[in-house]
Every structure is written in structure tokens, then in C-alpha cells.
Design an enzyme around this catalytic site. Structure first.
Site, PDB file in Angstrom:
ATOM      1  N   SER A   1       0.875  -1.187   0.000  1.00  0.00           N
ATOM      2  CA  SER A   1       0.000   0.000   0.000  1.00  0.00           C
ATOM      3  C   SER A   1       0.905   1.228   0.000  1.00  0.00           C
ATOM      4  CB  SER A   1      -0.851  -0.004   1.273  1.00  0.00           C
ATOM      5  OG  SER A   1      -1.537   1.223   1.430  1.00  0.00           O
TER       6      SER A   1
ATOM      7  N   TYR B   1      -2.198  -0.779  10.452  1.00  0.00           N
ATOM      8  CA  TYR B   1      -2.247  -1.210   9.043  1.00  0.00           C
ATOM      9  C   TYR B   1      -0.928  -0.836   8.369  1.00  0.00           C
ATOM     10  CZ  TYR B   1      -3.914  -1.285   4.140  1.00  0.00           C
ATOM     11  OH  TYR B   1      -4.075  -1.529   2.796  1.00  0.00           O
TER      12      TYR B   1
END
Ligand code: NAD
Length: 264
Positions: free
Chosen positions: A144, A157
Site C-alpha cells: 500500500s 495497518y
């Protein structure tokens, strides 16, 4: 360009979202694709829509025996595995003060342990096919932008995706050193309009204290200089490229597809 004729891919978390779009593009590019997910009904529907080029197998990426079964089913159905896409992931959307240790363990199990197990359990099959293919096998890991820069929405995350970023580079080096002929690369999407994308808007709205998800979506949009949020097709194209022989000289690299978010 970007053809996958004769290749077999196993994609985790491909019942919906980025994984499902990747399965579709891979079948269109000539590959046969095994879809693994915990959403069995949705996964079966996704595979059925792709015809004979796709199969579904239940796969909870946190469970070693599920990976083992999925690898066996893929090899039985399609004769081996050339491509692994470690796509399954979850987003928590909580700050340090809100997140519990149990939530962290669940996040880490899916986003980190899942990638480790996928790599480890598919490795023999990837090595086997690499021996007889011109440019070898390929692993694509879904990291990401939150694996490159910090995330104010979800530091946990970000910790997992930062781990995926460097696990990608490390396994690329290990497999090259061992002569396995398996390329390993990562993808770094900006905000993509999927169920997970929606979860990021909800988390942002909560942080703003307004619970106005539309406003949160507008703010997310302003962080993407290109002027729009991403769609699954933007990312799936990058995954197909990294999996294909057109990326034959790429390993240990990160492909950023983020509308300019991290260019700022
Ligand atoms: N959507 C975004 O904005 C975005 C941005 C950057 C990175 N990503 C990454 O891209 C990947 C795909 O995300 P998406 O947007 O398609 O999300 P999504 O929530 O739409 O899809 C995720 C899929 O993973 C599956 N999954 C969850 N836990 C699983 C488990 N234990 N075992 C197997 N499958 C499981 C889900 O059932 C779902 O089908 C994820 O790794 C995510 O972190 C997404």
C-alpha cells in the site's frame, strides 16, 4: 504485451475487489486462475463468471493447512502454479488508543502471517514451474502507499504494509541468491474504490468527528493530485504486468499506483 498464456495463478482474497478484477484480467490475458477467499459464495460466483479458466477454493490465509489444500487444489485443477498474488488483506481504521491487542493480532495474522504462509506454502510449486519456463515464476504482494509513508488513519495497518514492503525485497534477494528463478515485487495502491476503500472513508469521517462519509471521500480525493480515486482496474493492470514476462528484469521492486499521492 502483458500476456500470461499458459500460466497458472493463485490469488488470495480474490472473491471481490482488487483480487477479483485481477483474476478477470489474468484470465483475459490467457492464464488459468485459482481464487482463494473466506467469502465462499462470493468467491464461487466470481470464479463461475470467468468460466473454465478459473476455480474457487476456500482459503483463510492465516491457516497453514488452508494454503496447503489450496495449492494442492490449484495444481490438481491446472497442473501447477507460476504466479502467486498475496492480495488478501484487512484495514482496521483505528488509532493506537482505540485499537485492542486482539485487533492487532487479527490484522497481523491476515496482512503479515498470510503473506508469509502464502510465500512458504506455494514456494515448491513456484520453483517446480520456474525450472521449465523461460523467465521463471512470480510473486506479487499487495502492499500500500501506507507501506511507504505513514498513515494517520491506521498506524497498525501501516506497520503491516511496511512489513510487506521489506518482506518483498528480502524474499526477492533470498530467492535470487538461491537460484530459484522466482521474481518478487510489491504493489502500492493509493485509495481504491472497493469495500476496503469505503472503510477508509468511514475511518476518516470518524476521525473528523463528523461521521460525514461523503465529506471524508472528498478529502481523500484531494490527496490524489491526479484528480480521482483509483479503481480496481488501475491496480489489476499493474499486477498483471508484474506477473508477466514483460517484468522479467524486475525483482524486489515496488510499483506505486497512487494518482500521485506519495509524490507530494
Ligand atoms: N482499497 C484500497 O484503497 C487499498 C489501498 C492499498 C492497498 N490495498 C490492498 O489491496 C488488497 C486488496 O484490497 P481490496 O481493496 O480489494 O479490499 P476488499 O476488502 O475489497 O477485498 C479483500 C479481500 O480479502 C479477503 N480476505 C480477508 N481476510 C481474509 C483471509 N483471512 N483469508 C482470505 N481472504 C481474506 C476478503 O474476503 C476480500 O475478498 C489488500 O491487501 C489491501 O490492503 C487496498
Amino acid at each position: 504485451m502483458n500476456r500470461l498464456d499458459g500460466k497458472v495463478a493463485l490469488i488470495s482474497g480474490a472473491a471481490r475487489g482488487i483480487g477479483a478484477e485481477t483474476a478477470k484480467l489474468m484470465v483475459e490475458a490467457g492464464a488459468r486462475v485459482a481464487i482463494g477467499d473466506v467469502l465462499d459464495e462470493r468467491g464461487r460466483d466470481t470464479a463461475r463468471a470467468l468460466g473454465d479458466g478459473a476455480l474457487y477454493h476456500h482459503l483463510d490465509v492465516t491457516r497453514e493447512e488452508d494454503w496447503s489444500d489450496a495449492v494442492t487444489a490449484t495444481a490438481a485443477g491446472f497442473g501447477g502454479i507460476d504466479i502467486l498474488v498475496n492480495n488478501a488483506g484487512m484495514f482496521l481504521g483505528k488509532g493506537i488508543e482505540e485499537a485492542s491487542v486482539d485487533e492487532w493480532h487479527r490484522l497481523a495474522a491476515i496482512n503479515l502471517t498470510g503473506v508469509f504462509l502464502g510465500t512458504k506454502l506455494t514456494l515448491p510449486a513456484l520453483r517446480e514451474r520456474a525450472r521449465n519456463s523461460e523467465y521463471g515464476s512470480a510473486i506479487v504482494n499487495l502492499a500500500s502507499v501506507a507501506g511507504l509513508v505513514g498513515s494517520q488513519l491506521d498506524p497498525l495497518y501501516s506497520m503491516t504494509k511496511g512489513g510487506v514492503t521489506l518482506f518483498t525485497k528480502s524474499t526477492a534477494l533470498e530467492f535470487a541468491r538461491k537460484g530459484y528463478r522466482i521474481r518478487v515485487n510489491s504493489i502500492h495502491p493509493g485509495v481504491i474504490q472497493t469495500d476496503m476503500g469505503e472503510q477508509t472513508f468511514t475511518a476518516r469521517a470518524r476521525n473528523l468527528g463528523s461521521n460525514d462519509v461523503d465529506d471524508a471521500r472528498r478529502i481523500a480525493l484531494t490527496t490524489h493530485p491526479i484528480g480521482r480515486l483509483g479503481v480496481t482496474n488501475d491496480i489489476a493492470k499493474g499486477i498483471v504486468f508484474l506477473a508477466s514476462d514483460d517484468a522479467a528484469f524486475m525483482t524486489g521492486a515496488g510499483l506505486v499506483i497512487d494518482g500521485g499521492l506519495t509524490a507530494q
